[in-house]
Write a protein that holds these residues in place. Structure first.
Motif, mmCIF file in Angstrom:
data_model
loop_
_atom_site.group_PDB
_atom_site.id
_atom_site.type_symbol
_atom_site.label_atom_id
_atom_site.label_comp_id
_atom_site.label_asym_id
_atom_site.label_seq_id
_atom_site.Cartn_x
_atom_site.Cartn_y
_atom_site.Cartn_z
ATOM 1 N N LYS A 29 40.449 -14.986 25.998
ATOM 2 C CA LYS A 29 40.289 -14.097 27.252
ATOM 3 C C LYS A 29 39.030 -14.254 27.732
ATOM 4 C CE LYS A 29 44.039 -11.492 25.712
ATOM 5 N NZ LYS A 29 44.766 -12.756 25.629
ATOM 6 N N GLN A 30 39.189 -13.546 28.976
ATOM 7 C CA GLN A 30 37.953 -14.012 30.004
ATOM 8 C C GLN A 30 36.419 -13.811 29.153
ATOM 9 O OE1 GLN A 30 37.637 -13.626 33.534
ATOM 10 N NE2 GLN A 30 39.432 -14.755 32.965
ATOM 11 N N GLN A 88 31.685 -24.923 24.088
ATOM 12 C CA GLN A 88 32.747 -25.088 22.752
ATOM 13 C C GLN A 88 33.731 -25.504 23.565
ATOM 14 O OE1 GLN A 88 32.612 -20.974 21.523
ATOM 15 N NE2 GLN A 88 31.052 -21.363 19.797
ATOM 16 N N PRO A 89 34.705 -26.051 22.857
ATOM 17 C CA PRO A 89 35.838 -26.522 23.455
ATOM 18 C C PRO A 89 37.034 -25.625 23.743
ATOM 19 C CG PRO A 89 35.775 -26.973 21.023
ATOM 20 C CD PRO A 89 34.735 -26.457 21.372
ATOM 21 N N LEU A 90 37.341 -25.439 24.895
ATOM 22 C CA LEU A 90 38.254 -24.810 25.525
ATOM 23 C C LEU A 90 39.655 -24.913 25.500
ATOM 24 C CD1 LEU A 90 36.333 -24.341 28.898
ATOM 25 C CD2 LEU A 90 36.363 -22.819 27.176
ATOM 26 N N MET A 146 44.428 -22.567 9.752
ATOM 27 C CA MET A 146 44.087 -21.077 10.308
ATOM 28 C C MET A 146 43.064 -21.337 11.512
ATOM 29 S SD MET A 146 45.697 -19.094 8.466
ATOM 30 C CE MET A 146 44.703 -17.550 9.270
ATOM 31 N N LEU A 147 41.806 -22.166 11.539
ATOM 32 C CA LEU A 147 41.030 -22.430 12.515
ATOM 33 C C LEU A 147 41.831 -22.674 13.751
ATOM 34 C CD1 LEU A 147 38.028 -22.745 13.254
ATOM 35 C CD2 LEU A 147 38.235 -25.125 12.674
ATOM 36 N N HIS A 148 42.792 -23.617 13.757
ATOM 37 C CA HIS A 148 43.367 -24.022 14.876
ATOM 38 C C HIS A 148 44.348 -22.802 15.525
ATOM 39 C CE1 HIS A 148 46.889 -25.867 16.983
ATOM 40 N NE2 HIS A 148 47.794 -25.241 16.118
ATOM 41 N N ARG A 149 44.822 -21.924 14.548
ATOM 42 C CA ARG A 149 45.568 -20.846 14.989
ATOM 43 C C ARG A 149 44.523 -19.856 15.669
ATOM 44 N NH1 ARG A 149 50.417 -19.910 13.650
ATOM 45 N NH2 ARG A 149 51.423 -21.689 12.641
ATOM 46 N N ILE A 150 43.324 -19.775 15.262
ATOM 47 C CA ILE A 150 42.684 -18.766 15.869
ATOM 48 C C ILE A 150 42.130 -19.173 17.412
ATOM 49 C CG2 ILE A 150 40.293 -17.785 15.757
ATOM 50 C CD1 ILE A 150 40.786 -17.731 12.510
ATOM 51 N N LEU A 151 41.808 -20.421 17.474
ATOM 52 C CA LEU A 151 41.184 -20.946 18.640
ATOM 53 C C LEU A 151 42.107 -21.209 19.765
ATOM 54 C CD1 LEU A 151 38.740 -23.659 17.488
ATOM 55 C CD2 LEU A 151 38.153 -21.495 18.430
ATOM 56 N N ARG A 152 43.306 -21.528 19.333
ATOM 57 C CA ARG A 152 44.478 -22.045 20.429
ATOM 58 C C ARG A 152 44.947 -21.041 21.331
ATOM 59 N NH1 ARG A 152 49.070 -24.918 21.259
ATOM 60 N NH2 ARG A 152 49.610 -23.958 23.107
ATOM 61 N N SER A 177 32.044 -17.308 27.090
ATOM 62 C CA SER A 177 30.983 -17.627 26.102
ATOM 63 C C SER A 177 31.346 -18.909 25.461
ATOM 64 C CB SER A 177 30.954 -16.533 24.966
ATOM 65 O OG SER A 177 31.946 -17.010 24.041
ATOM 66 N N ALA A 178 32.666 -19.438 25.530
ATOM 67 C CA ALA A 178 32.718 -20.975 25.260
ATOM 68 C C ALA A 178 32.266 -21.645 26.211
ATOM 69 C CB ALA A 178 34.391 -20.948 25.193
#
Ligand SMILES: C[N+](C)(C)CCCC[C@H](N)C(=O)O
Ligand SMILES: O=C(O)CCC(=O)C(=O)O
Ligand SMILES: [Fe+2]
Length: 413
Positions: A14-15, A26-28, A4-10, A20-21
Motif C-alpha cells: 500500500k502507499q 527495502q525491496p519493493l 510466511m515472509l514471502h507471503r507477507i511481503l509480496r 517507507s520501503a
C-alpha cells in the motif's frame, strides 16, 4: 517461516508501505522479495473433485487439475531455454486427474494417466497460486501531488553515469515506475544526445509526428502544440487505439518568457474521484469516448481515432492502468444515450476539478540539458503560453519495451 515472509511481503504494497520501503531502501519488487522455501516436507496435499489443495505455510492453495497438467515444466511439456510451452493444451482431457500425488524434496510430484510425470517446486506453486496473486498490484505506484512529489526529493539521473552505468538506469526506471516521471540532467542539448538517452531504456515509437521530433511554434502541423498558446493538462495521442506509453521532452532552446511545463498525476486525481464518488468513477471507466486527430494540410493528411473510456481499469483487481484525457482532441460524443451523457459530464467535471486543484500542479521549467520522461498513460502535461523562440525535441517510446527493460532489471512492472 521463510514462506510466511514471502507471503507477507509480496502482495500489493500500500502507499504508506511503499513510501517507507523506499525510505528504508527495502525491496519493493516481486523478484527482490522472493524467498525460497528451505524446508522440504512442510506441505500437505488433499485431492478434491477438480483440484488439488496444497497446504504450505500460508492460506490453502488450490490448483485445478487441467491447470496443473498445462503448467507441467518437464522437457516434453515445456522448453525451459526459450520459456515456451511445447504441450498442446487442447490435447489435455478436461476431466484429467492424476493417478498418484506425492511431495518429494520440496516438489509436488504428479503421475498422470498414461504415466507422464510432472514436478513443480512448492515455492513456484506458492508464487503462482491464485491465493497469492489475487490481491497483488501489477504496478506499484506512489501517487503524488506537487507537495508530496517535491518532498520525496527524487534525484535526477546524470548523463555521464546514465550512459555508462546500468545501475543508474535501474534507479531511474525504479523512480519512473513509482512516480510516472523521471529526469536525466546534463544531457548535451542536441537531438542526437536526446535520442541516445532514450535508447538506454527503450525503442522509439515512430508516429505521424516522426521518430525523433523537434518542434517550435511555427504551425508546421495542424495542432495547437505547434503554437505559442498555453496548453491545459492532457495526455497525448488519446486518438490512438493504443496511446503512446511514454513521452520524452528536451527543451533545446528558449529565448523568451513563459513556457513552463505543467505536470499532474492523473491517477492521484482519479483515485480522489473513486473515493468521493464511486459512481462517477465507474462512469468514467465505462462510458466509451472517442478522440480524434484530423489534419488536412499541404504536407500532411491524417484521420486518427481512438475509442475508450477516460479511465481504464483492470477488471480483476480494479487497478487503474491508463487515463486518456485530452479535451482538445476529444471528439463528438454520439454513441452514448442522453441520460448517460448528462451523468458523464458531471463525472468528467469532478475529475477535471481534481486535476485542476492548484496543489496537484507540479510546474517545472525545462531547460537545455534536462530530459524528462513522462508516463503518458498516467501523468498529464501542459504548458504556459510563451514568447520568443522555443525549441523542443523529443519522442514517444514503446511502452512494452520500457517495461521490459524494467523487468530485466528485476523491477516489478
Ligand atoms: C509532441 N508532438 C509535438 C510531436 C506532438 C503533439 C501532439 C499533440 C496532440 N494534440 C496530442 O495531444 O496528441
Ligand atoms: O510545448 C510543450 O511544452 C508541450 C506541448 C505538448 O503538449 C506536446 O508537444 O505534446
Ligand atoms: Fe501534449
Amino acid at each position: 517461516m521463510s514462506v510466511m515472509l514471502h507471503r507477507i511481503l509480496r502482495p500489493a504494497l500500500k502507499q504508506a508501505q511503499l513510501l517507507s520501503a523506499v525510505k528504508n531502501k527495502q525491496p519493493l519488487w516481486r523478484h527482490e522479495t522472493m524467498v525460497r522455501a528451505s524446508s522440504a516436507c512442510d506441505a500437505t496435499i488433499r485431492s478434491l473433485e477438480d483440484c488439488l489443495e496444497v497446504n504450505y505455510g500460508g492460506a490453502p492453495m488450490r490448483f485445478n487439475y487441467v491447470w496443473l497438467r498445462d503448467h507441467c515444466r518437464s522437457d516434453a511439456s515445456y522448453n525451459s531455454s526459450t520459456n515456451q510451452r511445447n504441450l498442446d493444451t487442447a490435447s489435455i482431457d478436461l476431466s484429467i486427474r492424476p493417478d498418484n500425488t506425492t511431495v518429494q524434496d520440496g516438489h509436488l510430484v504428479l503421475t498422470w494417466p498414461g504415466g507422464h510425470v510432472s514436478k513443480y517446486s512448492l515455492s513456484w506453486l506458492a508464487e503462482n497460486s491464485y491465493q497469492e496473486n489475487k490481491q497483488s498490484t501489477i504496478q506499484p505506484r506512489i501517487l503524488w501531488n506537487s507537495d508530496t512529489y517535491k518532498k520525496a526529493n527524487i534525484p535526477s539521473a546524470k548523463w555521464e553515469s546514465f550512459m555508462s552505468c546500468d545501475d543508474e538506469v535501474k534507479n531511474f526506471l525504479r523512480n519512473y515506475l513509482l512516480y510516472g516521471i523521471a529526469f536525466v540532467d546534463d544531457v548535451p542539448a542536441t537531438v542526437e544526445a536526446t535520442e541516445a538517452v532514450t535508447q538506454r531504456v527503450s525503442l522509439i515509437r515512430e508516429t505521424t509526428y516522426g521518430r525523433m521530433w523537434c518542434f517550435t511554434s511555427d504551425f508546421s502541423r495542424g495542432d495547437s502544440a505547434y503554437s505559442q498558446l498555453g496548453l491545459d493538462r492532457h495526455t497525448d495521442t488519446s486518438y490512438f487505439q493504443e496511446p503512446c506509453g511514454i513521452q520524452v521532452f528536451h527543451c533545446l532552446k528558449h529565448e523568451g518568457t513563459g513556457g513552463r511545463t505543467l505536470l499532474v498525476d492523473g491517477f492521484y486525481a482519479a483515485e480522489k474521484v473513486r473515493q468521493q464518488s464511486p459512481e462517477n468513477f465507474e462512469l468514467l471507466a465505462k462510458v466509451p469516448i472517442r478522440h480524434e486527430y484530423i489534419e488536412k494540410s499541404e504536407n500532411h493528411r491524417n484521420h486518427m481515432t481512438g475509442i475508450g473510456p477516460i479511465l481504464n481499469v483492470y477488471p480483476w483487481n480494479d487497478e487503474m492502468y491508463l487515463i486518456r484525457y485530452n479535451n482538445y482532441d476529444r471528439s463528438v460524443i454520439n454513441i452514448v444515450p442522453h441520460d448517460l451523457v448528462r451523468r458523464w459530464y458531471v463525472a468528467h467535471r469532478e475529475l477535471t476539478n481534481e486535476l485542476r486543484r492548484p496543489e496537484n500542479e507540479l510546474w517545472v521549467k525545462l531547460t537545455p540539458g534536462k530530459v524528462i520522461f513522462i508516463d503518458n498513460w498516467r501523468v498529464m502535461h501542459g504548458r504556459d503560453s510563451f514568447t520568443g523562440l522555443r525549441q523542443l525535441c523529443g519522442c514517444y517510446l514503446t511502452r512494452d519495451d520500457v517495461l521490459s527493460s524494467a523487468r530485466v532489471f528485476g523491477l516489478q512492472a
